[in-house]
Design a protein around this motif. Structure first.
Motif, PDB file in Angstrom:
ATOM      1  N   SER A  43       0.835  -1.200   0.000  1.00 23.53           N
ATOM      2  CA  SER A  43       0.000   0.000   0.000  1.00 23.53           C
ATOM      3  C   SER A  43       0.869   1.248   0.000  1.00 23.53           C
ATOM      4  O   SER A  43       1.902   1.287   0.665  1.00 23.53           O
ATOM      5  N   LEU A  44       0.413   2.268  -0.736  1.00 25.54           N
ATOM      6  CA  LEU A  44       1.091   3.563  -0.705  1.00 25.54           C
ATOM      7  C   LEU A  44       0.621   4.421   0.470  1.00 25.54           C
ATOM      8  O   LEU A  44       1.387   5.174   1.040  1.00 25.54           O
ATOM      9  N   ASP A  45      -0.674   4.329   0.797  1.00 30.13           N
ATOM     10  CA  ASP A  45      -1.241   5.171   1.842  1.00 30.13           C
ATOM     11  C   ASP A  45      -2.137   4.353   2.750  1.00 30.13           C
ATOM     12  O   ASP A  45      -3.288   4.102   2.389  1.00 30.13           O
ATOM     13  N   PRO A  46      -1.621   3.893   3.886  1.00 30.68           N
ATOM     14  CA  PRO A  46      -0.288   4.155   4.422  1.00 30.68           C
ATOM     15  C   PRO A  46       0.747   3.277   3.718  1.00 30.68           C
ATOM     16  O   PRO A  46       0.396   2.277   3.088  1.00 30.68           O
ATOM     17  N   PRO A  47       2.023   3.624   3.850  1.00 27.57           N
ATOM     18  CA  PRO A  47       3.069   2.830   3.200  1.00 27.57           C
ATOM     19  C   PRO A  47       3.248   1.480   3.916  1.00 27.57           C
ATOM     20  O   PRO A  47       3.750   1.423   5.033  1.00 27.57           O
ATOM     21  N   LEU A  48       2.808   0.403   3.236  1.00 26.24           N
ATOM     22  CA  LEU A  48       2.867  -0.941   3.817  1.00 26.24           C
ATOM     23  C   LEU A  48       3.535  -1.918   2.867  1.00 26.24           C
ATOM     24  O   LEU A  48       3.420  -1.789   1.646  1.00 26.24           O
ATOM     25  N   VAL A  49       4.200  -2.905   3.449  1.00 28.62           N
ATOM     26  CA  VAL A  49       4.760  -4.036   2.713  1.00 28.62           C
ATOM     27  C   VAL A  49       4.260  -5.304   3.376  1.00 28.62           C
ATOM     28  O   VAL A  49       3.698  -5.266   4.472  1.00 28.62           O
ATOM     29  N   LEU A  50       4.477  -6.442   2.712  1.00 26.30           N
ATOM     30  CA  LEU A  50       4.170  -7.714   3.359  1.00 26.30           C
ATOM     31  C   LEU A  50       5.249  -8.725   3.054  1.00 26.30           C
ATOM     32  O   LEU A  50       5.925  -8.652   2.036  1.00 26.30           O
ATOM     33  N   PHE A  51       5.440  -9.655   3.988  1.00 25.57           N
ATOM     34  CA  PHE A  51       6.323 -10.797   3.763  1.00 25.57           C
ATOM     35  C   PHE A  51       5.734 -11.980   4.517  1.00 25.57           C
ATOM     36  O   PHE A  51       4.876 -11.818   5.391  1.00 25.57           O
ATOM     37  N   CYS A  52       6.185 -13.171   4.136  1.00 25.87           N
ATOM     38  CA  CYS A  52       5.594 -14.397   4.687  1.00 25.87           C
ATOM     39  C   CYS A  52       6.671 -15.342   5.205  1.00 25.87           C
ATOM     40  O   CYS A  52       7.211 -16.153   4.447  1.00 25.87           O
ATOM     41  N   PRO A  53       6.991 -15.282   6.499  1.00 27.42           N
ATOM     42  CA  PRO A  53       7.977 -16.206   7.078  1.00 27.42           C
ATOM     43  C   PRO A  53       7.326 -17.528   7.480  1.00 27.42           C
ATOM     44  O   PRO A  53       6.116 -17.585   7.718  1.00 27.42           O
ATOM     45  N   GLN A  54       8.128 -18.575   7.572  1.00 34.61           N
ATOM     46  CA  GLN A  54       7.625 -19.843   8.115  1.00 34.61           C
ATOM     47  C   GLN A  54       7.214 -19.613   9.555  1.00 34.61           C
ATOM     48  O   GLN A  54       7.921 -18.956  10.321  1.00 34.61           O
ATOM     49  N   SER A  55       6.061 -20.175   9.921  1.00 32.43           N
ATOM     50  CA  SER A  55       5.509 -19.944  11.264  1.00 32.43           C
ATOM     51  C   SER A  55       6.460 -20.344  12.380  1.00 32.43           C
ATOM     52  O   SER A  55       6.518 -19.687  13.415  1.00 32.43           O
ATOM     53  N   GLY A  56       7.235 -21.398  12.193  1.00 27.50           N
ATOM     54  CA  GLY A  56       8.135 -21.883  13.237  1.00 27.50           C
ATOM     55  C   GLY A  56       9.533 -21.307  13.197  1.00 27.50           C
ATOM     56  O   GLY A  56      10.393 -21.715  13.978  1.00 27.50           O
TER      57      GLY A  56
END
Length: 182
Positions: A43-56
């Motif tokens: 997202s630009l507004d608000p500025p957001l990123v996402l990532f997906c780590p292994q749960s453990g």
């Protein structure tokens, strides 16, 4: 094809080329990080990123506890960095130079660019977590080619023509100026 074996899932989605990042954090135990292909601007507004780590993942546990992380976007000449951060038990931070981002999370030497972030939300995602982060600071961009991963191999981009102007796309990929967030 029915979706069941992990090998088939990996084969099909291995055809989707991704950038390569290293997600880092720092806490009382020192720096931590892991190689991550499951990253995207959100997202630009608000500025957001996402990532997906292994749960453990131990690194994910440390990121969640600290509430901070830095996305290090790797350049084409950083295959060795990706391999280092993709190996369990490696002395990742003893093998390369880094400096702390404003949050204290490591910015790795030589990256294409970086984004300093705070954890905004966490959602379950099967054997992974879906983490959204608020971007708090952006780093400078090197004028080099990014490191990509496609069909289980590292690769890079090749412009279709050096004489064509860059395409203008009205999406998040066309952020007008990264300095707007600084």
């Amino acid at each position: 094809m029915p979706v069941s074996p992990a090998a088939g899932f990996r084969r099909v989605f291995g055809h989707f080329g991704t950038g390569v990042t290293v997600i880092t954090t720092a806490d009382a135990d020192g720096p931590a990080g892991f190689a991550c292909q499951a990253f995207a601007p959100l997202s630009l507004d608000p500025p957001l990123v996402l990532f997906c780590p292994q749960s453990g993942s131990d690194t994910w546990r440390r990121i969640r506890a600290s509430g901070i992380f830095c996305v290090n976007i790797l350049a084409a000449d950083q295959r060795d960095v990706s391999r280092l951060f993709g190996t369990r038990g490696a002395d990742r931070f003893g093998a390369l130079d880094w400096v702390p981002a404003p949050s204290g999370a490591p910015v790795l030497d030589g990256v294409l660019t970086w984004a300093d972030c705070s954890v905004e939300a966490v959602h379950p995602g099967g054997d992974h977590a879906i983490v959204t982060g608020r971007v708090t600071m952006l780093g400078p961009c090197r004028d080099v080619t990014p490191l990509l991963f496609h069909r289980s191999r590292y690769t890079t981009t090749t412009p279709t023509s050096p004489y064509e102007p860059p395409e203008v796309v009205d999406t998040l990929l066309s952020w007008p100026r990264h300095t707007d967030w600084m």
